[in-house]
Write a protein that holds these residues in place. Structure first.
Motif, PDB file in Angstrom:
ATOM      1  N   ASN A   1      55.669  14.192  34.288  1.00  0.00           N
ATOM      2  CA  ASN A   1      56.526  14.460  35.448  1.00  0.00           C
ATOM      3  C   ASN A   1      57.676  13.459  35.564  1.00  0.00           C
ATOM      4  O   ASN A   1      58.005  12.971  36.649  1.00  0.00           O
ATOM      5  CB  ASN A   1      55.708  14.462  36.744  1.00  0.00           C
ATOM      6  CG  ASN A   1      54.579  15.467  36.728  1.00  0.00           C
ATOM      7  OD1 ASN A   1      54.718  16.561  36.165  1.00  0.00           O
ATOM      8  ND2 ASN A   1      53.452  15.113  37.308  1.00  0.00           N
TER       9      ASN A   1
ATOM     10  N   ALA B   1      48.117  11.756  37.960  1.00  0.00           N
ATOM     11  CA  ALA B   1      49.218  11.030  37.305  1.00  0.00           C
ATOM     12  C   ALA B   1      49.002   9.531  37.266  1.00  0.00           C
ATOM     13  O   ALA B   1      49.938   8.744  37.448  1.00  0.00           O
ATOM     14  CB  ALA B   1      50.544  11.357  37.980  1.00  0.00           C
TER      15      ALA B   1
ATOM     16  N   GLY C   1      48.630  18.927  33.728  1.00  0.00           N
ATOM     17  CA  GLY C   1      48.550  17.958  34.806  1.00  0.00           C
ATOM     18  C   GLY C   1      47.420  16.956  34.693  1.00  0.00           C
ATOM     19  O   GLY C   1      47.223  16.143  35.607  1.00  0.00           O
TER      20      GLY C   1
ATOM     21  N   GLU D   1      59.193  14.207  27.261  1.00  0.00           N
ATOM     22  CA  GLU D   1      59.511  15.520  27.822  1.00  0.00           C
ATOM     23  C   GLU D   1      60.881  16.028  27.382  1.00  0.00           C
ATOM     24  O   GLU D   1      61.211  17.188  27.612  1.00  0.00           O
ATOM     25  CB  GLU D   1      59.396  15.457  29.345  1.00  0.00           C
ATOM     26  CG  GLU D   1      57.950  15.261  29.803  1.00  0.00           C
ATOM     27  CD  GLU D   1      57.799  15.048  31.298  1.00  0.00           C
ATOM     28  OE1 GLU D   1      58.826  14.861  31.997  1.00  0.00           O
ATOM     29  OE2 GLU D   1      56.655  15.059  31.796  1.00  0.00           O
TER      30      GLU D   1
END
Length: 487
Positions: free
Chosen positions: A28, A124, A89, A292
Protein backbone atom coordinates in the motif's frame (compact mmCIF):
# COMPACT_ATOMS: atom_id res chain seq x y z
CA UNK A 1 25.48 6.81 16.75
CA UNK A 2 27.53 10.02 16.74
CA UNK A 3 25.53 12.52 14.72
CA UNK A 4 28.39 13.00 12.26
CA UNK A 5 28.42 9.28 11.48
CA UNK A 6 24.67 8.53 11.40
CA UNK A 7 23.42 8.41 7.80
CA UNK A 8 20.48 10.51 6.70
CA UNK A 9 18.68 8.06 4.39
CA UNK A 10 20.41 4.68 4.91
CA UNK A 11 18.55 2.34 7.25
CA UNK A 12 20.29 2.19 10.63
CA UNK A 13 19.14 1.04 14.08
CA UNK A 14 18.67 3.34 17.08
CA UNK A 15 21.23 1.30 19.00
CA UNK A 16 22.96 -2.09 18.89
CA UNK A 17 23.91 -4.17 15.88
CA UNK A 18 22.28 -4.47 12.43
CA UNK A 19 23.03 -7.05 9.76
CA UNK A 20 21.21 -8.79 6.86
CA UNK A 21 18.20 -7.11 5.19
CA UNK A 22 15.13 -9.31 5.73
CA UNK A 23 11.48 -9.36 4.70
CA UNK A 24 11.74 -6.68 2.01
CA UNK A 25 8.38 -5.71 0.56
CA UNK A 26 6.09 -2.83 -0.37
CA UNK A 27 2.49 -2.76 0.81
CA UNK A 28 0.00 0.00 0.00
CA UNK A 29 2.77 2.41 -0.93
CA UNK A 30 4.82 1.75 2.20
CA UNK A 31 8.24 0.12 1.98
CA UNK A 32 8.84 -2.43 4.72
CA UNK A 33 12.43 -3.25 5.60
CA UNK A 34 13.19 -5.79 8.30
CA UNK A 35 16.77 -6.53 9.30
CA UNK A 36 18.78 -8.77 11.56
CA UNK A 37 19.00 -6.94 14.86
CA UNK A 38 20.79 -7.31 18.18
CA UNK A 39 19.72 -4.32 20.29
CA UNK A 40 21.80 -5.17 23.36
CA UNK A 41 25.28 -4.66 21.89
CA UNK A 42 26.95 -2.89 18.93
CA UNK A 43 29.09 -6.02 18.55
CA UNK A 44 26.12 -8.33 18.00
CA UNK A 45 26.03 -9.98 21.43
CA UNK A 46 22.73 -10.84 23.11
CA UNK A 47 19.45 -11.71 21.47
CA UNK A 48 19.13 -11.76 17.67
CA UNK A 49 15.81 -11.08 15.94
CA UNK A 50 14.18 -8.83 13.33
CA UNK A 51 14.27 -5.05 13.56
CA UNK A 52 11.75 -3.17 11.47
CA UNK A 53 11.61 0.17 9.63
CA UNK A 54 9.13 1.66 7.15
CA UNK A 55 9.19 4.49 4.63
CA UNK A 56 6.94 6.03 2.00
CA UNK A 57 9.76 7.70 0.09
CA UNK A 58 12.85 5.52 0.77
CA UNK A 59 14.53 8.51 2.39
CA UNK A 60 12.78 9.10 5.71
CA UNK A 61 12.56 5.97 7.87
CA UNK A 62 10.38 5.18 10.87
CA UNK A 63 11.80 2.62 13.26
CA UNK A 64 9.02 0.24 14.35
CA UNK A 65 10.78 -1.84 16.96
CA UNK A 66 11.65 -5.54 17.02
CA UNK A 67 8.50 -7.48 16.09
CA UNK A 68 10.19 -10.89 15.75
CA UNK A 69 12.16 -11.93 18.82
CA UNK A 70 13.76 -15.28 19.74
CA UNK A 71 11.06 -16.03 22.30
CA UNK A 72 10.02 -19.58 21.37
CA UNK A 73 11.64 -22.99 21.68
CA UNK A 74 11.84 -23.04 17.86
CA UNK A 75 14.09 -19.96 17.71
CA UNK A 76 15.65 -19.92 21.18
CA UNK A 77 19.10 -18.93 19.91
CA UNK A 78 18.06 -16.46 17.26
CA UNK A 79 15.38 -15.47 14.76
CA UNK A 80 17.67 -15.53 11.74
CA UNK A 81 17.30 -14.18 8.22
CA UNK A 82 14.34 -14.63 5.91
CA UNK A 83 12.00 -12.92 3.48
CA UNK A 84 8.46 -11.70 2.82
CA UNK A 85 5.62 -12.31 0.40
CA UNK A 86 2.46 -10.18 0.06
CA UNK A 87 -0.89 -11.70 -0.91
CA UNK A 88 -4.36 -10.11 -0.65
CA UNK A 89 -3.42 -7.75 2.14
CA UNK A 90 -1.51 -10.33 4.18
CA UNK A 91 2.22 -10.07 4.85
CA UNK A 92 3.85 -13.51 5.07
CA UNK A 93 7.23 -13.49 6.83
CA UNK A 94 9.50 -16.54 6.69
CA UNK A 95 12.66 -16.94 8.73
CA UNK A 96 15.09 -19.44 10.24
CA UNK A 97 14.71 -20.27 13.91
CA UNK A 98 18.14 -21.16 15.27
CA UNK A 99 18.44 -23.60 18.21
CA UNK A 100 21.68 -24.85 19.76
CA UNK A 101 21.28 -27.98 21.84
CA UNK A 102 23.12 -28.33 25.13
CA UNK A 103 26.13 -30.62 24.86
CA UNK A 104 29.56 -31.02 23.35
CA UNK A 105 28.76 -30.21 19.71
CA UNK A 106 30.52 -28.39 16.89
CA UNK A 107 27.14 -26.85 15.87
CA UNK A 108 28.09 -27.29 12.22
CA UNK A 109 27.51 -31.00 11.70
CA UNK A 110 25.74 -31.72 14.97
CA UNK A 111 23.86 -30.00 17.77
CA UNK A 112 21.96 -27.34 15.83
CA UNK A 113 18.29 -27.22 14.82
CA UNK A 114 17.26 -25.09 11.85
CA UNK A 115 13.53 -24.42 11.89
CA UNK A 116 11.76 -22.64 9.04
CA UNK A 117 9.08 -20.47 10.66
CA UNK A 118 6.16 -18.41 9.36
CA UNK A 119 4.69 -15.26 10.92
CA UNK A 120 1.93 -13.20 9.27
CA UNK A 121 0.51 -9.70 9.56
CA UNK A 122 -2.98 -8.78 8.38
CA UNK A 123 -2.75 -5.09 9.27
CA UNK A 124 0.29 -3.94 7.28
CA UNK A 125 2.84 -4.63 9.98
CA UNK A 126 1.00 -3.20 12.98
CA UNK A 127 0.68 -6.60 14.64
CA UNK A 128 1.94 -10.11 13.97
CA UNK A 129 0.55 -13.61 14.37
CA UNK A 130 1.84 -16.42 16.51
CA UNK A 131 4.64 -18.51 15.01
CA UNK A 132 4.09 -21.59 12.86
CA UNK A 133 6.93 -24.04 12.20
CA UNK A 134 6.85 -25.20 8.58
CA UNK A 135 10.09 -27.21 8.32
CA UNK A 136 12.56 -28.75 10.75
CA UNK A 137 15.71 -30.86 10.41
CA UNK A 138 13.70 -33.94 9.47
CA UNK A 139 12.39 -32.13 6.36
CA UNK A 140 15.82 -31.51 4.88
CA UNK A 141 17.55 -34.03 2.58
CA UNK A 142 20.26 -36.40 3.77
CA UNK A 143 23.94 -35.53 3.56
CA UNK A 144 23.67 -31.98 4.87
CA UNK A 145 25.26 -30.23 7.80
CA UNK A 146 23.16 -28.40 10.38
CA UNK A 147 23.70 -25.10 8.54
CA UNK A 148 20.45 -24.64 6.62
CA UNK A 149 18.91 -21.18 6.69
CA UNK A 150 17.63 -17.96 5.11
CA UNK A 151 14.33 -18.88 3.37
CA UNK A 152 13.54 -16.74 0.31
CA UNK A 153 9.99 -17.11 -0.95
CA UNK A 154 8.61 -16.22 -4.38
CA UNK A 155 5.84 -17.26 -6.75
CA UNK A 156 6.53 -20.00 -9.29
CA UNK A 157 4.40 -21.08 -12.25
CA UNK A 158 2.61 -23.66 -10.14
CA UNK A 159 2.96 -22.63 -6.50
CA UNK A 160 5.01 -20.74 -3.97
CA UNK A 161 8.72 -21.50 -4.09
CA UNK A 162 11.30 -21.31 -1.33
CA UNK A 163 15.09 -21.37 -1.52
CA UNK A 164 17.21 -22.23 1.51
CA UNK A 165 20.97 -21.78 1.80
CA UNK A 166 22.92 -24.85 2.91
CA UNK A 167 26.24 -26.55 3.58
CA UNK A 168 26.62 -30.27 2.99
CA UNK A 169 28.69 -32.77 4.95
CA UNK A 170 31.48 -32.43 2.39
CA UNK A 171 31.66 -28.71 3.21
CA UNK A 172 30.26 -27.58 -0.12
CA UNK A 173 27.71 -24.81 -0.53
CA UNK A 174 24.36 -25.36 -2.22
CA UNK A 175 20.74 -24.20 -2.25
CA UNK A 176 17.61 -26.25 -1.56
CA UNK A 177 14.38 -25.67 -3.47
CA UNK A 178 10.95 -26.29 -1.92
CA UNK A 179 7.52 -25.60 -3.35
CA UNK A 180 3.86 -25.62 -2.31
CA UNK A 181 1.23 -27.29 -4.52
CA UNK A 182 -0.56 -24.02 -5.35
CA UNK A 183 -0.07 -20.27 -5.56
CA UNK A 184 -2.59 -19.81 -2.76
CA UNK A 185 -0.76 -22.22 -0.43
CA UNK A 186 1.84 -20.49 1.75
CA UNK A 187 2.56 -23.30 4.21
CA UNK A 188 2.87 -26.78 2.72
CA UNK A 189 6.38 -26.75 1.31
CA UNK A 190 7.82 -29.97 -0.10
CA UNK A 191 11.42 -30.57 -1.07
CA UNK A 192 11.99 -30.63 -4.84
CA UNK A 193 15.72 -30.47 -5.60
CA UNK A 194 19.09 -28.93 -4.86
CA UNK A 195 21.02 -26.32 -6.85
CA UNK A 196 24.80 -26.68 -7.11
CA UNK A 197 27.70 -25.61 -9.28
CA UNK A 198 29.65 -28.22 -11.30
CA UNK A 199 32.77 -27.43 -9.22
CA UNK A 200 32.38 -26.55 -5.53
CA UNK A 201 31.92 -22.84 -4.88
CA UNK A 202 32.64 -22.20 -1.21
CA UNK A 203 31.59 -24.24 1.80
CA UNK A 204 28.31 -22.41 2.54
CA UNK A 205 25.65 -20.61 0.49
CA UNK A 206 23.63 -18.00 2.37
CA UNK A 207 20.70 -15.76 1.47
CA UNK A 208 19.78 -17.47 -1.84
CA UNK A 209 17.33 -15.63 -4.08
CA UNK A 210 15.93 -16.27 -7.56
CA UNK A 211 14.16 -13.87 -9.92
CA UNK A 212 13.87 -13.06 -13.61
CA UNK A 213 14.71 -9.93 -15.62
CA UNK A 214 13.79 -8.98 -19.17
CA UNK A 215 15.54 -6.92 -21.83
CA UNK A 216 13.19 -6.59 -24.74
CA UNK A 217 11.98 -10.08 -25.59
CA UNK A 218 14.87 -11.81 -23.80
CA UNK A 219 14.21 -13.09 -20.29
CA UNK A 220 16.92 -14.40 -18.01
CA UNK A 221 17.01 -15.99 -14.58
CA UNK A 222 19.19 -14.61 -11.80
CA UNK A 223 20.38 -16.72 -8.88
CA UNK A 224 21.62 -14.43 -6.14
CA UNK A 225 23.65 -16.05 -3.37
CA UNK A 226 26.12 -15.06 -0.66
CA UNK A 227 29.07 -17.45 -0.51
CA UNK A 228 31.45 -18.29 2.30
CA UNK A 229 34.71 -20.07 1.60
CA UNK A 230 36.09 -18.58 -1.64
CA UNK A 231 38.17 -15.93 0.08
CA UNK A 232 41.23 -14.94 -1.98
CA UNK A 233 42.13 -11.57 -0.46
CA UNK A 234 43.72 -9.13 -2.92
CA UNK A 235 44.45 -11.96 -5.36
CA UNK A 236 44.70 -11.50 -9.12
CA UNK A 237 42.75 -14.15 -11.00
CA UNK A 238 44.73 -15.10 -14.11
CA UNK A 239 41.74 -16.77 -15.76
CA UNK A 240 39.50 -13.75 -15.33
CA UNK A 241 42.32 -11.25 -15.83
CA UNK A 242 40.94 -9.35 -12.89
CA UNK A 243 40.97 -9.02 -9.13
CA UNK A 244 38.33 -11.34 -7.68
CA UNK A 245 36.94 -12.21 -4.26
CA UNK A 246 38.87 -9.57 -2.31
CA UNK A 247 36.52 -9.62 0.67
CA UNK A 248 36.30 -12.32 3.32
CA UNK A 249 32.90 -13.46 2.03
CA UNK A 250 31.19 -12.80 -1.29
CA UNK A 251 27.78 -11.66 -2.43
CA UNK A 252 27.01 -12.19 -6.09
CA UNK A 253 24.88 -13.78 -8.80
CA UNK A 254 24.69 -16.22 -11.69
CA UNK A 255 22.86 -15.42 -14.92
CA UNK A 256 20.80 -18.54 -15.71
CA UNK A 257 17.91 -19.80 -17.76
CA UNK A 258 14.62 -18.18 -16.80
CA UNK A 259 13.14 -21.63 -16.06
CA UNK A 260 16.04 -22.77 -13.86
CA UNK A 261 13.82 -23.28 -10.82
CA UNK A 262 11.08 -25.14 -12.70
CA UNK A 263 13.37 -27.80 -14.17
CA UNK A 264 12.18 -31.19 -12.97
CA UNK A 265 15.40 -32.86 -11.81
CA UNK A 266 16.97 -33.96 -8.55
CA UNK A 267 19.99 -31.68 -8.93
CA UNK A 268 20.10 -28.57 -11.08
CA UNK A 269 23.58 -27.51 -12.06
CA UNK A 270 24.16 -23.76 -12.06
CA UNK A 271 26.63 -22.92 -14.81
CA UNK A 272 28.40 -19.74 -15.84
CA UNK A 273 30.36 -17.07 -14.01
CA UNK A 274 29.70 -15.94 -10.47
CA UNK A 275 29.52 -12.14 -10.67
CA UNK A 276 30.13 -10.04 -7.58
CA UNK A 277 27.50 -7.40 -6.84
CA UNK A 278 29.93 -4.96 -5.29
CA UNK A 279 33.70 -4.42 -5.41
CA UNK A 280 34.06 -2.27 -2.30
CA UNK A 281 34.87 -3.18 1.29
CA UNK A 282 31.36 -3.35 2.73
CA UNK A 283 28.67 -5.39 1.00
CA UNK A 284 27.06 -8.73 1.87
CA UNK A 285 23.81 -10.72 2.20
CA UNK A 286 21.95 -9.05 -0.67
CA UNK A 287 18.21 -9.64 -1.02
CA UNK A 288 15.79 -8.48 -3.73
CA UNK A 289 12.07 -7.87 -4.12
CA UNK A 290 9.71 -6.33 -6.67
CA UNK A 291 8.00 -3.11 -5.62
CA UNK A 292 4.55 -1.88 -6.63
CA UNK A 293 6.07 -0.01 -9.58
CA UNK A 294 7.41 -3.29 -10.95
CA UNK A 295 11.03 -2.47 -10.14
CA UNK A 296 13.36 -5.30 -9.09
CA UNK A 297 15.17 -3.74 -6.12
CA UNK A 298 18.29 -5.07 -4.40
CA UNK A 299 19.35 -4.20 -0.86
CA UNK A 300 22.54 -5.27 0.89
CA UNK A 301 24.18 -5.14 4.28
CA UNK A 302 26.89 -2.46 4.15
CA UNK A 303 29.41 -4.45 6.15
CA UNK A 304 31.77 -7.40 6.18
CA UNK A 305 32.61 -9.67 9.11
CA UNK A 306 35.79 -11.54 10.10
CA UNK A 307 37.96 -8.77 8.66
CA UNK A 308 41.07 -6.88 9.71
CA UNK A 309 39.21 -3.55 9.43
CA UNK A 310 36.62 -2.20 11.85
CA UNK A 311 33.93 0.40 12.50
CA UNK A 312 35.42 1.39 15.85
CA UNK A 313 34.53 5.11 15.64
CA UNK A 314 30.90 4.04 15.25
CA UNK A 315 30.98 1.19 17.78
CA UNK A 316 31.99 3.47 20.65
CA UNK A 317 28.70 5.35 20.15
CA UNK A 318 26.72 2.17 20.90
CA UNK A 319 25.58 1.24 17.41
CA UNK A 320 27.07 -0.52 14.38
CA UNK A 321 26.22 -1.02 10.71
CA UNK A 322 23.73 0.25 8.14
CA UNK A 323 22.03 -1.13 5.04
CA UNK A 324 23.06 0.01 1.57
CA UNK A 325 20.95 2.17 -0.66
CA UNK A 326 18.35 0.15 -2.54
CA UNK A 327 19.36 -0.41 -6.16
CA UNK A 328 17.12 -1.05 -9.16
CA UNK A 329 18.30 -3.92 -11.35
CA UNK A 330 18.26 -4.30 -15.14
CA UNK A 331 19.89 -6.70 -17.58
CA UNK A 332 22.42 -5.58 -20.20
CA UNK A 333 22.69 -8.40 -22.74
CA UNK A 334 25.62 -6.81 -24.60
CA UNK A 335 27.76 -6.72 -21.47
CA UNK A 336 26.30 -9.91 -20.01
CA UNK A 337 25.83 -8.16 -16.66
CA UNK A 338 23.15 -7.00 -14.27
CA UNK A 339 23.26 -3.22 -13.96
CA UNK A 340 22.60 -1.71 -10.54
CA UNK A 341 21.39 1.86 -10.56
CA UNK A 342 20.40 4.13 -7.72
CA UNK A 343 16.64 4.69 -7.53
CA UNK A 344 15.11 7.85 -8.94
CA UNK A 345 14.06 8.79 -5.42
CA UNK A 346 17.71 9.68 -4.74
CA UNK A 347 18.25 11.94 -7.77
CA UNK A 348 17.57 14.96 -5.58
CA UNK A 349 20.76 14.30 -3.62
CA UNK A 350 22.89 14.81 -6.75
CA UNK A 351 24.09 18.32 -6.04
CA UNK A 352 26.95 18.27 -8.53
CA UNK A 353 26.70 17.21 -12.18
CA UNK A 354 29.54 18.22 -14.44
CA UNK A 355 32.16 17.23 -16.99
CA UNK A 356 35.77 18.03 -16.17
CA UNK A 357 36.87 17.42 -19.74
CA UNK A 358 34.96 20.39 -21.20
CA UNK A 359 34.39 22.19 -17.87
CA UNK A 360 30.63 22.08 -18.37
CA UNK A 361 28.48 22.31 -15.23
CA UNK A 362 24.88 21.09 -15.26
CA UNK A 363 24.36 21.54 -11.52
CA UNK A 364 26.43 22.61 -8.52
CA UNK A 365 25.36 23.24 -4.93
CA UNK A 366 28.59 25.16 -4.34
CA UNK A 367 31.24 26.59 -6.60
CA UNK A 368 33.23 24.19 -8.74
CA UNK A 369 36.69 25.53 -9.54
CA UNK A 370 38.40 24.29 -12.70
CA UNK A 371 42.14 24.45 -13.25
CA UNK A 372 44.09 23.41 -16.35
CA UNK A 373 47.80 22.67 -16.76
CA UNK A 374 48.50 23.15 -20.45
CA UNK A 375 51.92 21.53 -20.20
CA UNK A 376 50.68 18.22 -18.78
CA UNK A 377 47.11 18.26 -20.01
CA UNK A 378 45.86 17.73 -16.46
CA UNK A 379 42.38 19.15 -15.83
CA UNK A 380 41.25 19.59 -12.23
CA UNK A 381 37.85 20.23 -10.73
CA UNK A 382 37.44 21.14 -7.05
CA UNK A 383 34.46 21.69 -4.76
CA UNK A 384 33.56 21.53 -1.07
CA UNK A 385 30.48 19.56 -0.09
CA UNK A 386 28.26 18.84 2.89
CA UNK A 387 28.37 15.54 4.77
CA UNK A 388 25.46 14.16 2.77
CA UNK A 389 25.52 14.81 -0.98
CA UNK A 390 26.01 13.12 -4.33
CA UNK A 391 27.96 13.98 -7.46
CA UNK A 392 27.88 12.85 -11.08
CA UNK A 393 30.90 13.23 -13.37
CA UNK A 394 30.41 12.41 -17.06
CA UNK A 395 32.32 12.18 -20.36
CA UNK A 396 35.20 10.41 -18.65
CA UNK A 397 35.75 8.23 -21.71
CA UNK A 398 37.82 11.18 -22.97
CA UNK A 399 40.19 10.71 -20.03
CA UNK A 400 43.05 8.24 -20.15
CA UNK A 401 43.62 8.38 -16.41
CA UNK A 402 42.07 10.17 -13.48
CA UNK A 403 42.15 10.52 -9.70
CA UNK A 404 38.97 11.36 -7.82
CA UNK A 405 39.42 12.41 -4.21
CA UNK A 406 36.17 12.02 -2.31
CA UNK A 407 35.42 13.81 0.97
CA UNK A 408 39.12 14.14 1.70
CA UNK A 409 39.08 10.55 2.92
CA UNK A 410 39.35 8.23 -0.07
CA UNK A 411 40.70 8.16 -3.59
CA UNK A 412 39.26 6.55 -6.70
CA UNK A 413 42.15 6.08 -9.13
CA UNK A 414 41.94 4.83 -12.73
CA UNK A 415 45.02 3.95 -14.77
CA UNK A 416 43.19 3.09 -17.99
CA UNK A 417 42.74 -0.57 -17.03
CA UNK A 418 42.17 -0.96 -13.30
CA UNK A 419 40.07 1.13 -10.96
CA UNK A 420 41.37 1.34 -7.38
CA UNK A 421 39.47 2.44 -4.28
CA UNK A 422 41.98 3.61 -1.66
CA UNK A 423 41.12 4.88 1.83
CA UNK A 424 43.42 6.97 3.96
CA UNK A 425 44.54 5.59 7.30
CA UNK A 426 42.54 7.87 9.57
CA UNK A 427 39.18 7.43 7.83
CA UNK A 428 39.47 3.79 6.75
CA UNK A 429 39.77 2.12 10.17
CA UNK A 430 41.94 -0.54 8.53
CA UNK A 431 40.38 -0.42 5.04
CA UNK A 432 43.13 0.03 2.48
CA UNK A 433 42.46 -0.85 -1.18
CA UNK A 434 40.09 -2.66 -3.52
CA UNK A 435 40.63 -3.02 -7.29
CA UNK A 436 38.52 -3.97 -10.31
CA UNK A 437 39.26 -4.18 -14.01
CA UNK A 438 37.19 -1.73 -16.08
CA UNK A 439 37.76 -1.49 -19.83
CA UNK A 440 36.36 2.03 -20.13
CA UNK A 441 34.78 4.50 -17.72
CA UNK A 442 32.29 7.01 -19.09
CA UNK A 443 30.65 8.21 -15.87
CA UNK A 444 30.91 8.10 -12.09
CA UNK A 445 27.96 8.80 -9.82
CA UNK A 446 28.65 8.59 -6.13
CA UNK A 447 26.54 9.11 -3.02
CA UNK A 448 27.99 10.15 0.33
CA UNK A 449 25.80 9.82 3.42
CA UNK A 450 27.86 10.83 6.46
CA UNK A 451 29.88 7.64 6.91
CA UNK A 452 29.10 5.56 3.83
CA UNK A 453 29.75 6.09 0.15
CA UNK A 454 28.38 4.09 -2.78
CA UNK A 455 30.09 4.61 -6.12
CA UNK A 456 28.33 3.69 -9.38
CA UNK A 457 30.59 3.25 -12.42
CA UNK A 458 28.99 3.56 -15.88
CA UNK A 459 25.50 3.83 -14.39
CA UNK A 460 25.84 0.65 -12.36
CA UNK A 461 28.06 -1.59 -14.45
CA UNK A 462 30.25 -1.73 -11.35
CA UNK A 463 29.51 -0.55 -7.81
CA UNK A 464 31.87 -0.02 -4.88
CA UNK A 465 30.59 0.49 -1.34
CA UNK A 466 32.60 1.44 1.69
CA UNK A 467 32.18 2.82 5.19
CA UNK A 468 34.53 5.59 6.26
CA UNK A 469 34.80 7.72 9.38
CA UNK A 470 35.92 11.31 8.94
CA UNK A 471 35.63 13.93 11.68
CA UNK A 472 35.59 16.80 9.21
CA UNK A 473 32.52 19.03 9.22
CA UNK A 474 32.75 19.67 5.48
CA UNK A 475 34.32 17.64 2.73
CA UNK A 476 36.87 18.64 0.08
CA UNK A 477 36.50 16.89 -3.26
CA UNK A 478 38.82 16.95 -6.24
CA UNK A 479 39.10 15.18 -9.58
CA UNK A 480 42.19 15.28 -11.76
CA UNK A 481 41.83 14.07 -15.34
CA UNK A 482 44.56 13.31 -17.89
CA UNK A 483 43.35 13.48 -21.47
CA UNK A 484 44.10 10.50 -23.71
CA UNK A 485 45.84 12.49 -26.44
CA UNK A 486 48.37 14.05 -24.05
CA UNK A 487 51.62 12.10 -23.82
Amino acid sequence: MQEDFRPLYHVSPPKGWLNDPNGLCEMNGVYNVFFQYSPESPNGAGIRGWGYATSKDLIHWDYKGMPIKPDHEWDANGAYSGSALINEGVMYLYYTGNVKLDGDYDYTHAGRLSNTILVTSEDAGESFSSKVRLLDNSDYPQGLSNHIRDPKVFYTDTGVGMLLGARDNEDTGLALFYETPGRDDFKNFKYKKSLRTPAPLGYMWECPDFFTLKEGEEEIGVLNVAVQGIHQAFSFCEKAGDYRYQNQYQSGYFITESDLIQKDEAITMVNGDYHEWDYGFDFYAAQSFEDEKGRRILWGWAAMIDTDYTNEPEIVTGVQHVLTMPRVLSYDSKKGLILQRWLEEYDGFIGYDFSVVDKRIKKADSSVIFEEDSATGILTGKFTSRRTYAARITELEEAGKFVLRIVGALNLEYDGEFLSLILNKSAGSGRMMRRVKVTEISSITYFVDSSITEIFINDGEYVLTTRFFSKNKSFRNEIKVELKDVQ
